[in-house]
Design a protein around this motif. Sequence first.
Motif, mmCIF file in Angstrom:
data_model
loop_
_atom_site.group_PDB
_atom_site.id
_atom_site.type_symbol
_atom_site.label_atom_id
_atom_site.label_comp_id
_atom_site.label_asym_id
_atom_site.label_seq_id
_atom_site.Cartn_x
_atom_site.Cartn_y
_atom_site.Cartn_z
ATOM 1 N N UNK A 1 0.816 -1.220 0.000
ATOM 2 C CA UNK A 1 0.000 0.000 0.000
ATOM 3 C C UNK A 1 0.845 1.263 0.000
ATOM 4 N N UNK A 2 2.062 1.153 0.492
ATOM 5 C CA UNK A 2 2.881 2.348 0.659
ATOM 6 C C UNK A 2 4.104 2.362 -0.257
ATOM 7 N N UNK A 3 4.456 1.257 -0.848
ATOM 8 C CA UNK A 3 5.616 1.212 -1.718
ATOM 9 C C UNK A 3 5.265 1.555 -3.157
ATOM 10 N N UNK A 4 6.272 1.549 -4.012
ATOM 11 C CA UNK A 4 6.087 1.831 -5.430
ATOM 12 C C UNK A 4 6.016 0.566 -6.277
ATOM 13 N N UNK A 5 6.443 -0.558 -5.693
ATOM 14 C CA UNK A 5 6.592 -1.755 -6.500
ATOM 15 C C UNK A 5 5.761 -2.928 -5.946
ATOM 16 N N UNK A 6 5.483 -3.851 -6.836
ATOM 17 C CA UNK A 6 4.819 -5.088 -6.460
ATOM 18 C C UNK A 6 5.874 -6.144 -6.103
ATOM 19 N N UNK A 7 5.514 -7.009 -5.179
ATOM 20 C CA UNK A 7 6.363 -8.168 -4.876
ATOM 21 C C UNK A 7 5.716 -9.391 -5.508
ATOM 22 N N UNK A 8 6.434 -10.007 -6.443
ATOM 23 C CA UNK A 8 5.837 -11.069 -7.270
ATOM 24 C C UNK A 8 6.635 -12.361 -7.096
ATOM 25 N N UNK A 9 5.924 -13.434 -6.767
ATOM 26 C CA UNK A 9 6.546 -14.751 -6.654
ATOM 27 C C UNK A 9 6.350 -15.511 -7.963
ATOM 28 N N UNK A 10 7.418 -16.192 -8.376
ATOM 29 C CA UNK A 10 7.410 -16.893 -9.663
ATOM 30 C C UNK A 10 7.673 -18.390 -9.480
ATOM 31 N N UNK A 11 7.190 -19.181 -10.427
ATOM 32 C CA UNK A 11 7.516 -20.603 -10.511
ATOM 33 C C UNK A 11 8.465 -20.797 -11.695
ATOM 34 N N UNK A 12 9.679 -21.287 -11.482
ATOM 35 C CA UNK A 12 10.620 -21.449 -12.599
ATOM 36 C C UNK A 12 10.046 -22.309 -13.714
ATOM 37 N N UNK A 13 10.392 -21.975 -14.946
ATOM 38 C CA UNK A 13 9.944 -22.758 -16.101
ATOM 39 C C UNK A 13 10.649 -24.105 -16.171
ATOM 40 N N UNK A 14 11.823 -24.189 -15.558
ATOM 41 C CA UNK A 14 12.636 -25.405 -15.609
ATOM 42 C C UNK A 14 12.539 -26.145 -14.283
ATOM 43 N N UNK A 15 12.378 -27.470 -14.369
ATOM 44 C CA UNK A 15 12.425 -28.317 -13.169
ATOM 45 C C UNK A 15 13.895 -28.685 -12.936
ATOM 46 N N UNK A 16 14.550 -27.958 -12.043
ATOM 47 C CA UNK A 16 15.985 -28.137 -11.839
ATOM 48 C C UNK A 16 16.321 -29.465 -11.149
ATOM 49 N N UNK A 17 15.352 -30.102 -10.528
ATOM 50 C CA UNK A 17 15.607 -31.394 -9.906
ATOM 51 C C UNK A 17 15.733 -32.504 -10.940
ATOM 52 N N UNK A 18 15.312 -32.234 -12.176
ATOM 53 C CA UNK A 18 15.375 -33.250 -13.234
ATOM 54 C C UNK A 18 16.270 -32.811 -14.397
ATOM 55 N N UNK A 19 17.225 -31.948 -14.103
ATOM 56 C CA UNK A 19 18.101 -31.416 -15.140
ATOM 57 C C UNK A 19 19.148 -32.450 -15.527
ATOM 58 N N UNK A 20 19.198 -32.824 -16.815
ATOM 59 C CA UNK A 20 20.157 -33.844 -17.268
ATOM 60 C C UNK A 20 20.958 -33.400 -18.485
ATOM 61 N N UNK A 21 20.307 -32.833 -19.497
ATOM 62 C CA UNK A 21 21.003 -32.314 -20.680
ATOM 63 C C UNK A 21 20.646 -30.847 -20.878
ATOM 64 N N UNK A 22 21.611 -30.070 -21.361
ATOM 65 C CA UNK A 22 21.401 -28.629 -21.542
ATOM 66 C C UNK A 22 22.021 -28.176 -22.865
ATOM 67 N N UNK A 23 21.667 -26.960 -23.255
ATOM 68 C CA UNK A 23 22.289 -26.301 -24.405
ATOM 69 C C UNK A 23 23.037 -25.067 -23.911
ATOM 70 N N UNK A 24 24.274 -24.914 -24.328
ATOM 71 C CA UNK A 24 25.056 -23.724 -24.036
ATOM 72 C C UNK A 24 25.063 -22.848 -25.288
ATOM 73 N N UNK A 25 24.547 -21.642 -25.170
ATOM 74 C CA UNK A 25 24.491 -20.735 -26.323
ATOM 75 C C UNK A 25 25.852 -20.082 -26.518
ATOM 76 N N UNK A 26 26.422 -20.312 -27.687
ATOM 77 C CA UNK A 26 27.743 -19.766 -27.977
ATOM 78 C C UNK A 26 27.618 -18.356 -28.532
ATOM 79 N N UNK A 27 28.766 -17.708 -28.662
ATOM 80 C CA UNK A 27 28.786 -16.380 -29.264
ATOM 81 C C UNK A 27 28.283 -16.472 -30.696
ATOM 82 N N UNK A 28 27.532 -15.481 -31.158
ATOM 83 C CA UNK A 28 27.041 -15.501 -32.542
ATOM 84 C C UNK A 28 28.178 -15.632 -33.531
ATOM 85 N N UNK A 29 27.970 -16.455 -34.552
ATOM 86 C CA UNK A 29 29.003 -16.642 -35.571
ATOM 87 C C UNK A 29 29.096 -15.407 -36.458
ATOM 88 N N UNK A 30 30.308 -14.957 -36.793
ATOM 89 C CA UNK A 30 30.477 -13.766 -37.638
ATOM 90 C C UNK A 30 29.975 -14.026 -39.062
#
Length: 272
Positions: free
Chosen positions: A243-272
């Motif tokens: 009621x007195x602040x300027x901002x909202x406090x928002x709780x989020x649910x991550x899009x990724x289930x980190x407990x089941x993380x097995x394979x990932x993609x690493x984004x490399x620098x854009x190719x010239x």
Amino acid sequence: MLEFLRKYRTPLTVLGLLLTALLIYSANLREKPRTSAVERTVLTAMGPLLRGVDAVTGSIGQVWTRYFWLVETARENERLRAENRRLRAEFKTHSELRLANQRLQKLLGLRQEAGLNAVGARVIGEDASSLFRTVVIDKGRRDGLREGLPVIVAEGVVGRIIRCAEREARVLLVTDASSAMAVLVQRSRARAICRGHGNGLSMDYALLQEDIVPGDLVLTAGTGGIFPKGLPVATVLRIDESKYGLFQTIRLVPAVDFSRLEEVLVLLDPQP
């Protein structure tokens, strides 16, 4: 020996007479067309003895046959149990390979669809402490990786590389307390900062007048020089308005289930 003969004299005599009668009967069997009184007596006397011997030998034969049958059955059961264990192990292995293939297909589809310059990696370790949220992947500098590169999966943002060796790299997850990134709400385009707090995420500095509701999808804003714009980060769980602040406090649910993380993609620098 003499003592034995004296002790069993009567049974031995009877047995000798029976054997003698049997030999005489066998010798005269082909010569006489009719059965004599002596032969009838011998047959009558030998009948019960022969039937007893036949019964005993028949029982022994059945027991012996049943013993071998049980032995063979036990061997066959053991062979079938071993075959069953082998097939179940193969089934589990094939199921795991099938699931891994499905995950890799999703990552490959993401890379091709978005035209990303990326390297696939497998998670080989994670931080066991409660102070940090990091994982270790099996790719490093020899694969083109360096500190600061973003890490994603098909579901969304995972984190960024903070340490890099020749063959391995450590990834700081977005849920770590030291992690922060610029984000926007897909529906209303409201902008804010997403921060990690151990097991979840929160969105800070979203103004009170911004249109944000539970269920909204939160994406990377593309500013900050790490994550490209438009990657899924989280979903809005709830909103705590002040009621007195300027901002909202928002709780989020991550899009990724980190407990089941097995394979990932690493984004490399854009190719010239």
